[in-house]
Design a protein around this motif. Structure first.
Motif, PDB file in Angstrom:
ATOM      1  N   TYR A  28      -1.634   0.212  -9.253  1.00 14.00           N
ATOM      2  CA  TYR A  28      -0.152   0.381  -9.231  1.00 14.00           C
ATOM      3  C   TYR A  28       0.390   0.881 -10.336  1.00 14.00           C
ATOM      4  O   TYR A  28       1.720   0.805 -10.869  1.00 14.00           O
ATOM      5  CB  TYR A  28       0.571  -0.752  -8.382  1.00 14.00           C
ATOM      6  CG  TYR A  28       0.105  -0.904  -7.016  1.00 14.00           C
ATOM      7  CD1 TYR A  28       0.553  -0.168  -6.102  1.00 14.00           C
ATOM      8  CD2 TYR A  28      -0.863  -1.684  -6.788  1.00 14.00           C
ATOM      9  CE1 TYR A  28       0.252  -0.363  -4.749  1.00 14.00           C
ATOM     10  CE2 TYR A  28      -1.226  -2.036  -5.414  1.00 14.00           C
ATOM     11  CZ  TYR A  28      -0.729  -1.119  -4.367  1.00 14.00           C
ATOM     12  OH  TYR A  28      -0.963  -1.398  -3.102  1.00 14.00           O
ATOM     13  N   SER A  56      -2.220   8.138  -7.710  1.00 14.76           N
ATOM     14  CA  SER A  56      -1.233   7.119  -6.920  1.00 14.76           C
ATOM     15  C   SER A  56      -1.280   7.381  -5.339  1.00 14.76           C
ATOM     16  O   SER A  56      -1.040   6.612  -4.597  1.00 14.76           O
ATOM     17  CB  SER A  56       0.254   6.943  -7.529  1.00 14.76           C
ATOM     18  OG  SER A  56       0.488   8.347  -7.212  1.00 14.76           O
ATOM     19  N   GLN A  90      -2.797   4.793  -3.122  1.00 12.12           N
ATOM     20  CA  GLN A  90      -2.021   3.582  -2.879  1.00 12.12           C
ATOM     21  C   GLN A  90      -1.535   3.592  -1.224  1.00 12.12           C
ATOM     22  O   GLN A  90      -1.254   2.804  -0.664  1.00 12.12           O
ATOM     23  CB  GLN A  90      -0.676   3.736  -3.721  1.00 12.12           C
ATOM     24  CG  GLN A  90      -0.840   3.440  -5.050  1.00 12.12           C
ATOM     25  CD  GLN A  90       0.223   3.495  -6.164  1.00 12.12           C
ATOM     26  OE1 GLN A  90       1.475   3.513  -5.465  1.00 12.12           O
ATOM     27  NE2 GLN A  90       0.276   3.579  -7.343  1.00 12.12           N
TER      28      GLN A  90
END
Length: 350
Positions: free
Chosen positions: A96, A235, A238
């Protein structure tokens, strides 16, 4: 003529200097030793490294020593709770991290790596067929497609026919009559039909793909697939994870790592592999010097000099510590307490 009496060293000491005691001498030597070691700490440590580096590895370490180290220090112990918490925190920080929003997947994997892998898979028949089976003949995918088509047909039967007036009622009557006559549920019959036929179609498609897809086409499929996703930010990963207090994907990942590690570390299989790996490494390097082995890990004199600079504050604090001072004093007291030393020096004991 009167002759002068010869003066002894003890007489000279009494005339010219104050009386030295063993205790005062010890205190002076303690101070001197500490000061000398502080001045010489850096060159001494480098000389120690040069001496150690010149020694052959086999002089101090055996293959059994390395195996015991790995077994006793690593494999005999589960991951501690502190280490597990660190793994979770580090994974969370990495996954993250804000930098992942601006870095594409292509930063992790180069196009040439994908092309090399694609060429390898495409040029090896077994790997190519496995890939085609995974993409086309996957039984899980066929089951998923079956359920999707069934729900679509069932939705049509339930919702669309309600709006079809008399035709819809007639079709529903036909469905009821079919189920009574065959003693089978139409939904079950439909699912069985779709399941059988879609799996058959998937097998045919897989066979055709394996027969007609060339090596170049398989490689091109992989490269094309990579090209579609490589510019997505890291990302994007995620989106496949959950980050909720009571449902964290990272907690599940860490628990899986811990479970796998505990299972493997107690496995005779892993112990046999570790033993074989250590034996192979030791056989290749047992005649090397310790410096040669260290150099393979990029540890050279320059690295040791940098390490010395970093450790000097610790060394100086240790030299000034009360425990080391006490040990130096105790050592000197033991030396001067020897009868032959005190008798020959002729110093006062107090």
């Amino acid at each position: 003529m009167t002759s002068k009496l010869m003066q002894t060293p003890k007489d000279i000491q009494n005339l010219d200097t104050p009386m030295l005691t063993i205790d005062s001498l010890i205190e002076a030597q303690v101070t001197f030793v500490q000061h000398w070691l502080r001045k010489q700490a850096e060159p001494l440590s480098m000389e120690a490294w040069q001496w150690l580096g010149a020694q052959p590895l086999s002089k101090y370490i055996s293959s059994n020593d390395l195996q015991r180290l790995l077994n006793d220090w690593l494999l005999d112990h589960p991951l501690s709770e502190v280490m597990r918490a660190d793994i979770r925190d580090i994974l969370h920080s990495l996954i993250y991290h804000p930098a992942n929003d601006n870095v594409p997947l292509s930063e992790l994997v180069d196009d040439t790596q994908v092309a090399t892998l694609a060429d390898y898979v495409g040029s090896h028949e077994q790997q190519r067929n496995i890939l085609i089976h995974t993409l086309v003949g996957n039984e899980t995918f066929a089951d998923l497609l079956t359920q999707t088509l069934y729900h679509a047909i069932n939705d049509f039967m339930e919702n669309t026919l309600d709006k079809a007036g008399g035709v819809g009622k007639l079709m529903k009557l036909g469905r009821s009559s079919f189920e009574k006559a065959t003693n089978r549920n139409l939904d079950e019959k439909l699912q069985t039909y779709l399941h059988r036929n879609i799996k058959d179609l998937a097998r045919r498609a897989e066979a055709n793909a394996q027969e007609h897809l060339s090596n170049e086409e398989v490689a091109r499929l992989l490269v094309t697939g990579w090209a579609r996703i490589k510019e997505q930010p890291i990302s994007h990963i995620q989106t496949y994870l959950r980050d909720e207090p009571d449902n964290s994907s990272i907690d599940h990942i860490e628990a899986s790592i811990q479970q796998s590690y505990n299972r493997l570390r107690m496995s005779p299989y892993l112990h046999s592999l570790v033993a074989a790996g250590v034996d192979t490494w030791y056989r290749n390097h047992q005649s090397d010097t310790i410096a040669s082995v260290a150099a393979s890990l990029h540890i050279d004199e320059q690295a040791m000099a940098q390490l010395n600079q970093a450790l000097l504050p610790v060394i100086n604090d240790a030299l000034d510590s009360t425990w080391l001072t006490a040990h130096i004093r105790e050592m000197l007291q033991a030396f001067y307490s020897q009868p032959n030393i005190t008798d020959n020096l002729g110093f006062n004991n107090h």
